[in-house]
Enzyme design. Structure first.
Site, PDB file in Angstrom:
ATOM      1  N   ASP A 168      -5.965  -0.039   9.002  1.00  0.00           N
ATOM      2  CA  ASP A 168      -5.470  -0.118   7.625  1.00  0.00           C
ATOM      3  C   ASP A 168      -5.944  -1.366   6.885  1.00  0.00           C
ATOM      4  O   ASP A 168      -5.726  -1.480   5.675  1.00  0.00           O
ATOM      5  CB  ASP A 168      -3.936  -0.107   7.620  1.00  0.00           C
ATOM      6  CG  ASP A 168      -3.376   1.267   7.274  1.00  0.00           C
ATOM      7  OD1 ASP A 168      -4.172   2.198   7.058  1.00  0.00           O
ATOM      8  OD2 ASP A 168      -2.148   1.400   7.216  1.00  0.00           O
ATOM      9  N   GLY A 219       5.876   1.582   6.334  1.00  0.00           N
ATOM     10  CA  GLY A 219       4.866   2.500   5.816  1.00  0.00           C
ATOM     11  C   GLY A 219       4.202   2.023   4.552  1.00  0.00           C
ATOM     12  O   GLY A 219       3.579   2.806   3.835  1.00  0.00           O
ATOM     13  N   LYS A 246       0.851  -1.186   0.000  1.00  0.00           N
ATOM     14  CA  LYS A 246       0.000   0.000   0.000  1.00  0.00           C
ATOM     15  C   LYS A 246       0.891   1.241   0.000  1.00  0.00           C
ATOM     16  O   LYS A 246       1.815   1.350   0.804  1.00  0.00           O
ATOM     17  CB  LYS A 246      -0.905   0.014   1.240  1.00  0.00           C
ATOM     18  CG  LYS A 246      -1.746   1.267   1.390  1.00  0.00           C
ATOM     19  CD  LYS A 246      -2.621   1.191   2.627  1.00  0.00           C
ATOM     20  CE  LYS A 246      -1.821   1.286   3.913  1.00  0.00           C
ATOM     21  NZ  LYS A 246      -1.222   2.640   4.118  1.00  0.00           N
ATOM     22  N   GLY A 281       2.132  -0.847   4.607  1.00  0.00           N
ATOM     23  CA  GLY A 281       0.950  -1.629   4.952  1.00  0.00           C
ATOM     24  C   GLY A 281       1.087  -3.107   4.728  1.00  0.00           C
ATOM     25  O   GLY A 281       0.076  -3.787   4.490  1.00  0.00           O
TER      26      GLY A 281
END
Length: 285
Positions: free
Chosen positions: A137, A110, A27, A112
């Site tokens: 998330d 960072g 992500k 995901g």
């Protein structure tokens, strides 16, 4: 905007009757605005999220008990027990599996990765309804296409059509703890994103240039090497941090340009993780 086709952007592979194989793409927050903080301490966000073709892979084989094996380039430090969110996702579904997780996405970066792993499990077991129980998330990772994510992650709008972006992902292999970044955030009430462009031919790069990652300055204060990672992407159309760090991305005109930039950066910084990538979900027809 027109609705995206109601299918997974990264469909699971063909699978035997007793084995599930699933992919969990990285992500990337192309923009991340922090718009407020709730009374319970959770931060409200407004973020444009895409997914890259860098993916973890999972295999789930029905078993008499839950077991997990983690392998791959980023297996070190990833738990292989109930503390792993993919394990938790399977357990929440009420089934036992032998799970093999191949980590191709750096963890704590960072991107995901863990949330995407959990979403891949839920998607494969047709239990998307459980996503919110596993973390803010996870819901956005259920459908791995371009989305606008608001609130604390629960307000999701699929954005379609969106051009495919060529990316360079750069991680200087430092751990940036999300609570430390939020603690350094000077202002927790910032303007939301401006209205998103409409259509494949719209000026997406121009629009992105006017957006922000409000966590980026705070992350640089926590880990100054993040500024070096951004400087390495100086020839990109857009260079920005994803999430709360420690991965930065650059958007390039095409994949060939991204691959050339990635090769240059990797040569200059052999101790960093650097890869060229493309976003997925740009053509679901």
């Amino acid at each position: 905007m027109t609705d995206a086709p109601a299918i997974d952007a990264v469909p699971d592979k063909g699978r035997p009757a007793d084995v599930i194989e699933a992919s969990a793409p990285a992500k990337v927050n192309l923009a991340l605005h922090v718009t407020g903080q709730r009374a319970d301490g959770y931060h409200e966000l407004d973020s444009f999220v895409v997914f890259a073709d860098v993916m973890d892979n999972l295999t789930l084989a029905p078993s008499d008990a839950m077991r997990m094996k983690v392998k791959g380039a980023f297996a070190d430090g990833v738990p292989s027990d109930v503390s792993n969110i993919a394990w938790k996702a399977a357990e929440l579904c009420g089934q036992n599996f032998d799970i093999t997780l191949t980590k191709n996405i750096p963890h704590g970066a960072g991107l995901g990765g863990g949330s995407s792993d959990a979403a891949a499990v839920l998607r494969s077991l047709d239990r998307a309804d459980l996503a919110a129980q596993l973390g803010a998330d996870v819901p956005v990772c259920l459908w791995a296409g371009p989305q606008r994510m608001r609130g604390i992650g629960e307000v999701l709008d699929r954005i379609w059509p969106v051009p495919q972006f060529a990316l360079v992902l750069v991680n200087p292999k430092v751990h940036v703890a999300t609570p430390d970044v939020f603690a350094e955030l000077a202002d927790k009430t910032n303007p939301p994103m401006t209205d998103l462009p409409e259509g494949m031919d719209a000026d997406w790069i121009g629009w992105l240039a006017d957006q922000r990652n409000d966590l980026q300055p705070a992350a640089i204060r926590v880990a100054p090497v993040m500024a070096d990672a951004l400087a390495a992407l100086e020839d990109a159309q857009i260079a920005r941090m994803s999430g709360s760090g420690s991965t930065c991305f650059g958007i390039y005109p095409d994949l060939a340009s991204a691959e050339a930039a990635a090769a240059r950066i990797a040569e200059d910084h052999p101790d960093w993780w650097v890869t060229a990538s493309q976003t997925v979900g740009a053509d679901l027809s």
